[in-house]
Scaffold this active site. Sequence first.
Site, PDB file in Angstrom:
ATOM      1  N   GLU A 168      -3.244   3.218  -6.468  1.00 32.72           N
ATOM      2  CA  GLU A 168      -2.121   3.677  -7.286  1.00 32.72           C
ATOM      3  C   GLU A 168      -1.499   2.501  -8.040  1.00 32.72           C
ATOM      4  OE1 GLU A 168       0.531   6.361  -5.239  1.00 32.72           O
ATOM      5  OE2 GLU A 168      -1.070   7.008  -3.891  1.00 32.72           O
ATOM      6  N   TYR A 169      -0.824   2.821  -9.123  1.00 33.96           N
ATOM      7  CA  TYR A 169      -0.163   1.828  -9.989  1.00 33.96           C
ATOM      8  C   TYR A 169      -1.169   0.845 -10.587  1.00 33.96           C
ATOM      9  CZ  TYR A 169       3.823   3.772  -7.513  1.00 33.96           C
ATOM     10  OH  TYR A 169       4.732   4.630  -6.975  1.00 33.96           O
ATOM     11  N   MET A 231      -3.154  14.538  -6.744  1.00 33.30           N
ATOM     12  CA  MET A 231      -1.956  14.316  -5.923  1.00 33.30           C
ATOM     13  C   MET A 231      -0.769  15.056  -6.560  1.00 33.30           C
ATOM     14  SD  MET A 231      -2.379  10.335  -4.709  1.00 33.30           S
ATOM     15  CE  MET A 231      -2.525   9.647  -6.357  1.00 33.30           C
ATOM     16  N   TYR A 233       2.101  16.377  -6.064  1.00 30.95           N
ATOM     17  CA  TYR A 233       3.345  16.432  -5.296  1.00 30.95           C
ATOM     18  C   TYR A 233       4.193  15.219  -5.623  1.00 30.95           C
ATOM     19  CZ  TYR A 233      -0.336  14.218  -2.437  1.00 30.95           C
ATOM     20  OH  TYR A 233      -1.421  13.489  -2.008  1.00 30.95           O
ATOM     21  N   GLU A 234       5.372  15.157  -5.025  1.00 28.88           N
ATOM     22  CA  GLU A 234       6.344  14.080  -5.229  1.00 28.88           C
ATOM     23  C   GLU A 234       7.116  14.198  -6.539  1.00 28.88           C
ATOM     24  OE1 GLU A 234       7.008  10.914  -2.758  1.00 28.88           O
ATOM     25  OE2 GLU A 234       6.914  13.001  -2.090  1.00 28.88           O
TER      26      GLU A 234
END
Length: 376
Positions: A168-169, A231, A233-234
């Site tokens: 990620e990132y 992903m 969500y969040e």
Amino acid sequence: MQIYIVQPGDTIDRIAGYYGISVDEISYANQIPYPFALAVGEALLIPAGEENTERRTATSDGYAYPFISQWVLEQTLPYLTRLLVFSYGFTTTGELIPPARSPEWMIALAGQYGVDPILVLTPLGADGLFNNNLIHAVVTNEQAKQNLIQTLLTTMEEGYRGVDVDFEYILAEDRDLFTAFVRELTEAMNAQGFTVSVALAPKTSADQPGLLYEGKDYAGLGAAANEVLLMAYEWGYTYGPAMAVAPLNKVRQVVEYALTEIPAEKINLGIPNYGYDWTLPFVQGESKAITIGNVQAVQIAIEQGVEIQFDEIAQSPFFLYEKDGRQHEVWFEDVRSMQAKYGLVREYNLKGIGVWQIMRLFRAMWLLYADEFYIS
């Protein structure tokens, strides 16, 4: 199976009598402890009725840390296709860093249930946060990259059946190099009979701005890996304002974009198995939500004597309560919100689901999934 919404004056005995089943069946499916208190607005999974003849085949993955309760894992494994062990790190030279607690027992237990254990690879730094400098160091250094790939291949001998790449990132400048890394890893793993999946941030367009999105090339990664996890969500998260974790209208947008870049048979829909409890008012930079389990959320509503509500647009349950003079807002998942997400898997003919994470048992979600899909 059916879903029943608790009404004022309902008791578990009355509901069991109405459906002609035992109290034990309802309490087991919904993890309701004695004396079987209920919250108005609570969604109950009712294990009654004829077998669903419209089931189709789908997969189910679950992420877990090596410190998961053995009992929880044993309760969950019958519903899993793959157990994703979170997580292995790596150094700038491509040396693999195993979890602090050995996952050997998880690999062995998964094997007993016929579930494929998968090694999750993450660029977590010493502070426990995703470190894009680690990613940059490996994807820009051929020797480090090849060292990491070879080390992963060697680690497969411990019983793993593949690798899940959860980076990620990723820096925008490393986007294509990251895609190339996944492609090379997949070729090497496939040659030895192993698989590679990659986790994707929830994008809704190819050029979506932001550090979370710019380094992920949906089309390239979809072609490079054997399968992907969205992903999805969040939206509601620890440091953000109170809202649904995975509002269905937003999740649908992610799925619909992904389908323009990746074949449906390669896509797993990410499902959150948790909720958040926010203390209000929300203050950006100061407020911090508490992560809670879905069963725990219902118990809070019962203890506080408040009604659970349901947002029809987000297709998510929520409630408000007051404690110690402070207002709280809780968003979580129940069988209604899970059924709505499963509906996207069916509607778009996706490969299956990937659950983050399975550390807390939410039995009803698994019973419902098994009722709607043949788990392959």
